[in-house]
Design a protein around this motif. Sequence first.
Motif, PDB file in Angstrom:
ATOM      1  N   TYR A 171       0.812  -1.216   0.000  1.00 41.33           N
ATOM      2  CA  TYR A 171       0.000   0.000   0.000  1.00 41.33           C
ATOM      3  C   TYR A 171       0.845   1.264   0.000  1.00 41.33           C
ATOM      4  CZ  TYR A 171       1.037   0.321   4.978  1.00 41.33           C
ATOM      5  OH  TYR A 171       1.684   0.432   6.155  1.00 41.33           O
ATOM      6  N   ILE A 172       2.082   1.182   0.504  1.00 43.32           N
ATOM      7  CA  ILE A 172       2.903   2.392   0.608  1.00 43.32           C
ATOM      8  C   ILE A 172       3.234   2.952  -0.778  1.00 43.32           C
ATOM      9  CG2 ILE A 172       5.042   3.370   1.511  1.00 43.32           C
ATOM     10  CD1 ILE A 172       5.007   1.130   3.595  1.00 43.32           C
ATOM     11  N   PRO A 173       3.867   2.166  -1.667  1.00 46.05           N
ATOM     12  CA  PRO A 173       4.155   2.740  -2.998  1.00 46.05           C
ATOM     13  C   PRO A 173       2.885   3.076  -3.760  1.00 46.05           C
ATOM     14  CG  PRO A 173       4.695   0.406  -2.952  1.00 46.05           C
ATOM     15  CD  PRO A 173       4.406   0.803  -1.545  1.00 46.05           C
ATOM     16  N   LYS A 174       1.825   2.305  -3.513  1.00 44.18           N
ATOM     17  CA  LYS A 174       0.594   2.566  -4.244  1.00 44.18           C
ATOM     18  C   LYS A 174       0.058   3.952  -3.896  1.00 44.18           C
ATOM     19  CE  LYS A 174      -3.177   0.048  -3.516  1.00 44.18           C
ATOM     20  NZ  LYS A 174      -3.992  -1.180  -3.446  1.00 44.18           N
ATOM     21  N   MET A 175       0.003   4.225  -2.613  1.00 49.48           N
ATOM     22  CA  MET A 175      -0.493   5.518  -2.173  1.00 49.48           C
ATOM     23  C   MET A 175       0.420   6.634  -2.665  1.00 49.48           C
ATOM     24  SD  MET A 175      -3.229   5.266  -0.780  1.00 49.48           S
ATOM     25  CE  MET A 175      -4.120   3.743  -0.780  1.00 49.48           C
ATOM     26  N   TRP A 176       1.678   6.380  -2.578  1.00 52.61           N
ATOM     27  CA  TRP A 176       2.645   7.419  -2.933  1.00 52.61           C
ATOM     28  C   TRP A 176       2.524   7.777  -4.397  1.00 52.61           C
ATOM     29  CZ3 TRP A 176       7.610   7.184  -5.557  1.00 52.61           C
ATOM     30  CH2 TRP A 176       8.346   8.361  -5.399  1.00 52.61           C
ATOM     31  N   ILE A 177       2.477   6.756  -5.240  1.00 58.91           N
ATOM     32  CA  ILE A 177       2.372   7.010  -6.674  1.00 58.91           C
ATOM     33  C   ILE A 177       1.059   7.702  -6.989  1.00 58.91           C
ATOM     34  CG2 ILE A 177       2.115   5.886  -8.929  1.00 58.91           C
ATOM     35  CD1 ILE A 177       4.869   5.615  -8.234  1.00 58.91           C
ATOM     36  N   SER A 178       0.010   7.230  -6.386  1.00 61.72           N
ATOM     37  CA  SER A 178      -1.287   7.793  -6.754  1.00 61.72           C
ATOM     38  C   SER A 178      -1.405   9.237  -6.300  1.00 61.72           C
ATOM     39  CB  SER A 178      -2.419   6.945  -6.190  1.00 61.72           C
ATOM     40  OG  SER A 178      -2.410   7.036  -4.786  1.00 61.72           O
ATOM     41  N   THR A 179      -0.760   9.583  -5.183  1.00 61.53           N
ATOM     42  CA  THR A 179      -0.853  10.983  -4.770  1.00 61.53           C
ATOM     43  C   THR A 179       0.090  11.851  -5.588  1.00 61.53           C
ATOM     44  OG1 THR A 179       0.614  10.372  -2.986  1.00 61.53           O
ATOM     45  CG2 THR A 179      -1.696  10.715  -2.419  1.00 61.53           C
ATOM     46  N   LYS A 209     -13.341  -0.357  -8.646  1.00 65.44           N
ATOM     47  CA  LYS A 209     -13.969  -1.559  -9.178  1.00 65.44           C
ATOM     48  C   LYS A 209     -12.976  -2.723  -9.244  1.00 65.44           C
ATOM     49  CE  LYS A 209     -15.615   0.317 -12.820  1.00 65.44           C
ATOM     50  NZ  LYS A 209     -16.226   0.567 -14.133  1.00 65.44           N
ATOM     51  N   LEU A 210     -11.719  -2.329  -9.489  1.00 61.59           N
ATOM     52  CA  LEU A 210     -10.718  -3.398  -9.600  1.00 61.59           C
ATOM     53  C   LEU A 210     -10.367  -3.911  -8.212  1.00 61.59           C
ATOM     54  CD1 LEU A 210      -8.335  -2.085 -12.346  1.00 61.59           C
ATOM     55  CD2 LEU A 210      -9.788  -4.097 -12.429  1.00 61.59           C
ATOM     56  N   HIS A 211      -9.983  -5.150  -8.228  1.00 62.77           N
ATOM     57  CA  HIS A 211      -9.624  -5.760  -6.962  1.00 62.77           C
ATOM     58  C   HIS A 211      -8.236  -5.286  -6.554  1.00 62.77           C
ATOM     59  CE1 HIS A 211     -11.160  -8.774  -4.250  1.00 62.77           C
ATOM     60  NE2 HIS A 211      -9.908  -9.017  -3.961  1.00 62.77           N
ATOM     61  N   PRO A 212      -8.048  -4.788  -5.328  1.00 62.96           N
ATOM     62  CA  PRO A 212      -6.688  -4.365  -4.938  1.00 62.96           C
ATOM     63  C   PRO A 212      -5.754  -5.576  -4.855  1.00 62.96           C
ATOM     64  CG  PRO A 212      -8.175  -4.263  -3.073  1.00 62.96           C
ATOM     65  CD  PRO A 212      -9.030  -4.537  -4.261  1.00 62.96           C
ATOM     66  N   LEU A 213      -4.494  -5.330  -5.217  1.00 61.31           N
ATOM     67  CA  LEU A 213      -3.555  -6.454  -5.323  1.00 61.31           C
ATOM     68  C   LEU A 213      -2.912  -6.827  -4.004  1.00 61.31           C
ATOM     69  CD1 LEU A 213      -1.597  -6.060  -8.649  1.00 61.31           C
ATOM     70  CD2 LEU A 213      -3.104  -7.883  -7.952  1.00 61.31           C
ATOM     71  N   ASP A 214      -2.913  -5.905  -3.029  1.00 60.53           N
ATOM     72  CA  ASP A 214      -2.225  -6.258  -1.788  1.00 60.53           C
ATOM     73  C   ASP A 214      -3.151  -6.993  -0.828  1.00 60.53           C
ATOM     74  OD1 ASP A 214      -3.706  -4.041  -1.520  1.00 60.53           O
ATOM     75  OD2 ASP A 214      -2.310  -2.989  -0.197  1.00 60.53           O
ATOM     76  N   THR A 215      -4.039  -7.754  -1.409  1.00 60.62           N
ATOM     77  CA  THR A 215      -4.841  -8.644  -0.579  1.00 60.62           C
ATOM     78  C   THR A 215      -4.539 -10.072  -1.000  1.00 60.62           C
ATOM     79  OG1 THR A 215      -6.608  -8.580  -2.167  1.00 60.62           O
ATOM     80  CG2 THR A 215      -6.720  -6.985  -0.369  1.00 60.62           C
ATOM     81  N   LEU A 216      -5.010 -10.984  -0.197  1.00 62.71           N
ATOM     82  CA  LEU A 216      -4.703 -12.381  -0.470  1.00 62.71           C
ATOM     83  C   LEU A 216      -5.327 -12.828  -1.790  1.00 62.71           C
ATOM     84  CD1 LEU A 216      -2.969 -14.133   1.163  1.00 62.71           C
ATOM     85  CD2 LEU A 216      -4.981 -15.177   2.210  1.00 62.71           C
ATOM     86  N   SER A 217      -6.569 -12.416  -1.997  1.00 64.54           N
ATOM     87  CA  SER A 217      -7.250 -12.862  -3.217  1.00 64.54           C
ATOM     88  C   SER A 217      -6.655 -12.174  -4.439  1.00 64.54           C
ATOM     89  CB  SER A 217      -8.740 -12.566  -3.103  1.00 64.54           C
ATOM     90  OG  SER A 217      -8.915 -11.214  -2.713  1.00 64.54           O
ATOM     91  N   GLY A 218      -6.200 -10.941  -4.266  1.00 61.68           N
ATOM     92  CA  GLY A 218      -5.601 -10.241  -5.390  1.00 61.68           C
ATOM     93  C   GLY A 218      -4.303 -10.884  -5.829  1.00 61.68           C
ATOM     94  N   LEU A 219      -3.545 -11.372  -4.865  1.00 64.00           N
ATOM     95  CA  LEU A 219      -2.253 -11.952  -5.203  1.00 64.00           C
ATOM     96  C   LEU A 219      -2.374 -13.373  -5.733  1.00 64.00           C
ATOM     97  CD1 LEU A 219       0.047 -10.711  -2.335  1.00 64.00           C
ATOM     98  CD2 LEU A 219       0.211 -10.195  -4.742  1.00 64.00           C
ATOM     99  N   LEU A 220      -3.538 -13.988  -5.523  1.00 64.87           N
ATOM    100  CA  LEU A 220      -3.699 -15.363  -5.994  1.00 64.87           C
ATOM    101  C   LEU A 220      -4.065 -15.420  -7.468  1.00 64.87           C
ATOM    102  CD1 LEU A 220      -5.411 -17.195  -3.049  1.00 64.87           C
ATOM    103  CD2 LEU A 220      -3.175 -17.601  -4.030  1.00 64.87           C
ATOM    104  N   ASP A 221      -3.625 -14.422  -8.205  1.00 68.39           N
ATOM    105  CA  ASP A 221      -3.926 -14.358  -9.634  1.00 68.39           C
ATOM    106  C   ASP A 221      -2.841 -15.119 -10.391  1.00 68.39           C
ATOM    107  OD1 ASP A 221      -4.336 -13.731 -12.209  1.00 68.39           O
ATOM    108  OD2 ASP A 221      -4.635 -11.592 -11.885  1.00 68.39           O
TER     109      ASP A 221
END
Lengths: 517, 640
Positions: B232-240, B249-261
């Motif tokens: 979440y740290i780089p994500k927030m930083w980049i987005s700000t 709508k998209l599933h966040p990746l730093d969750t368990l289900s997001g990473l199980l892709d």
Amino acid sequence: MCSLALFPPPPPPGAVTLCEFNNALLCGRRGEPLPLDFQSLLAALPALTLPEDGLKGPGRPESGAQPFLHHREALWKRVLCAWRDGGLCGLLKEIVSAEEEGLQWAKTALSCVLTACRWLSSLHGSILPHLSLTSEDMIAAFSQAVDWAGCSVRAFAWHPHTSKFAVALLDDSVRVYNSSSATIPSLKHRLQRNVAAVAWKPLCASILAVACQSCVLVWHLDPTSLSTRPSSGCAQVLSYPGHSPVTSLAWAPSGKLLLSASPVDTAMLVWDVSTENCVQLQWFGGGGVTFLAWSPDGSKVLAATPSAVFKVWEAQMWTCEKWPTIKGRCQTGCWSPDGSRLLFTVLGESVIYSLSFSEYRGDMQGQVGGSKTASIVADLSETTFEMPYGEERIGGAVQSMVWDPTGERLAVIIRGDPSAVETQTVVAVFRIRNSPVFELLPCGFLRGEQSAEPQLIAFHPCFEKGALLTVCWSTGTISHIPFFFLSSRVPYGSPGRSPAVVTASSSVREQPLFSEL
Amino acid sequence: MEAAAAGRQRALLRQVLGWRLAAAVAWSVLLLPVCTAAFVLLSGVQPLRPLRWLSDSFDDLCTSHVIFCILLMSVVILVISVFNAEFYAVVPSIPCSRLALIGKIIHPQQVIHSVAHAVMGMLVAWCAAVMTKGRFQFLAVPCTISESLDDAVPQMCLNEYHLFFLLSGAFMGYCYSLLYLINNMNYLPFPIIQQYKYLRFRRSLPLLIKHSCVESLYSVRNFCVAYYFFGYIPKMWISTTMDLRIDSKLHPLDTLSGLLDLSLFYHAWLCGVFLLVTWYIAWLFFKIYATETHRFPVQPTFAEETDQCLPKILNSNPPLIIKFLALQDLMLLSQYSPVRRQEVFSLSQPGGHPHNWTAISRECLSLLTDLTQRLIAQQEAAAANGRAKQQVGEMKVSPQTPGAAGAEDIPFQLQSSPALNCKAGILDLSSPWHGKVQSPLIVRRGPKLWTSGSGLQMNGSHHESFPVLSVARVGSEAVQPSFIYTWLQNKQEQIKNFLSRRVLIMYFFSKHPEASIQAVFSDAQMHIWALEGLSHLVAASFTEDQFGVVQTTLPAILNTLLTLQEVVDRHFKLPHVSSKPPRSSGSLVDTSYKTLRFALRASLKTALYRITTVFGEHLNAVQVSTEHKKRLQQFLEYKE
């Protein structure tokens, strides 16, 4: 060209060849003293008999499938065992034949896989038939010994500098005999099974490499030790996946590297023994490497394959040249002491070929420099000798061949045609003439005791009065037969070899060879 | 004068190594399109529509952005190669304790290496993302913030997949750099047999690919874990900073289900494999080219070549790689080339001096004597460890060794040679006698305990101990230790004693005996070549040396070899010294430096036997001490 018909008739039965003296082979009873004061030269050499019944049969662990009492191990244990013993196919077979319940679907699926595996391996085996042999049969087929599976002596090697030799026996032990010491170390190791070859490290006191079924063992023996059973901690284990059984070994004459070859592995391995590092020398085609011979000057290595092609590697940049043979695989080969000529034989043909190489100068990196075609130097086809007591038939394919360190005698084990009853396995000895042209001249046949057939032959590396041939007989006897002659050249490995002779023989090489093929 | 010499050596280095580096870079850049094509092919894999897949991949290969990526990655390869060339070492540096390893990791040089590799990794990952296309291609994607479907405002959102790719690339780059350090991959091992470059490359290629695949798998796994916790740290930083929204709508990746892709995992893994393969290829080419033999002339044909001929190079103090190449060349010429051996044995034209042979033999002998002295020093340290109440006077080295004269220099040698910093590591902090020693012998060794990058030098003991060192050395018997000195020593011992009881500190400071032994023999390759070269030359001199130039040095050579043989024998009898080499793993990572001491022992024995076999009984006429004569006799009888 020399043929067996030019040979003097073999000695009568009951006589044993004692030595060569004044250009003739002398016969007599076994143990008879030699005619001159040469007897003292041989007194120290251990001549011995290792009868087969004296050796215990190979005591090896039974495979997991046949325990002493009928006791079923758990399935996973049996599967592990099968995987270790028989690889993937063994594992599949074990699962398919398992009696456990509840594996029906898995069994059906795996039996299909097993069928596919078998089909594939039969396809593979039809291209390279030797791969379908079991490893013991494979060793027996490619070993230099005449009857590897049945005889009590399986491999033999002289130490390159001293009067010391190692003998591998039927019971998987290796014994070391020394002319100057009464202790006879007997080497045994858990992994030392089905020994196909032994080789002493040059420029070293007592390091012995043993080619076993699953690995190469390098024994570090202390030459001053009085122990007769060195512990298995003295042995280095050199193993490489896919490189078994090992059937041939060759040390570099500089003592730095060890080559090992397996008929199953297309690559031969170059070992730096002290660090146990190895480099694969991959050469696809041929399906494996069965026999290795390093030339005494260290410049080239002969590598025979199970198919009708053999290679000669150049030992500096490790490039190779290949020679296809017409009929069968190359069975054996030996190098002249200066490494300029290779004699080899082909399975199924009863001739000796010669292949000459341009002189090695070291500055032509990466060139083997062999001549285009080999010439025939001796014809060993079957010949009948009319003797007073009947006729003797001698001749056939060559099993093994050794060239003495002075370069003047060549000993050959001629194996009779196995289908014919009358022919016998004999050792024929040739004289070698280098000038004006390279030529083999007949010397004679060697005869052992009654009903003894030669099994292995080897020349002593530094015999002073000529050459000394050691013959291991099928009865388990090891006898030494000296050839007394004055050599124009001192053995390669010994001090004081003169460079002048080498240059003299190099001029011979420019001569055209025999043109027939 | 010195500047001129340094300039000459740099020119020599450039001349010998320059074109090799260029060729290595050229080859790795040439192989880049092949790797890229394989990557594009594998990243767009469609198992159900093979024809479509092939045609799509082929079309992709010819697009401009793939070509641009190849150009960009060529630059990356260039940078990586520059780093390879800057960081290589022919003598590996072996950290003897965990603290030393940490010290190496946070060394500024290594930090620069890591940061640069992380940036390069990010660049490669960007290229990979662009070439993979699909949802990975852009960092910002248009999206609709949907309060209601009607007034959907097109806006730019952050594409988390792309960000994941970039970060994973940076992570891979960092891991590469870290493993490069830990596995000593900057070490240039010289091959045991000479082979053509193509064959060496072909032999290593399967290993390289396998290693990259496995390595990439582990890296991606670790990265997923890291991203799960800290993503979440780089994500927030980049987005700000870039004013991008996060698509709810998209599933966040730093969750368990997001990473199980699975597709994400596959593409990240493939990107890692691609990165590692291209970098390892550059590394492999550099290794192969740098360790290739170089042929130095023995006799200069022109006057300006004088600096490049073998005796001159051996005797000057060139960069280590040049010295290694020269010794390797010496070994090869002594073994394979009669013509060049003749040049070594020749006499100088006016004057008739055997300059070539003198220079070569002198350098080889000085190398071997150096090693002998180092080993004696190490054995002395180890021996002192065993016997607590040793007096200085008793500490003796065998009298006939040349090293004995230099016994007082030993501490200096210890300090000067970086590879040896941890040789006193056999002194174990936790050994029982540690608290109660007063012997100057131990005092003298005191500071060495702290030399391997330890931060404790800051506590002052280091500064005081230097005068102590000189005191102990100058008059070890005469000068009584002063009061302050004793007090300081007491304090120091107390501190050590106190620290050694703390488990954590012990964890960092405990020295691995095996590592210290490896460090002593880390440059043994030089000595092995010197031994082989000398012994082959001496053996060849029996028939080839017309003027008898070798005979004059034969006693010195035999003396040196026999002394070294004794010392090496003694070394292998020390406790902690295993008598068998560890199993080599057969992987891409070369661990041959760990077994150099075994190779040295074997080649030393072989070298002695080579000389005795050729000379035979003639050796009895050579002037050597009686003890060595006895030893030689054993070699002559093959009883050693």
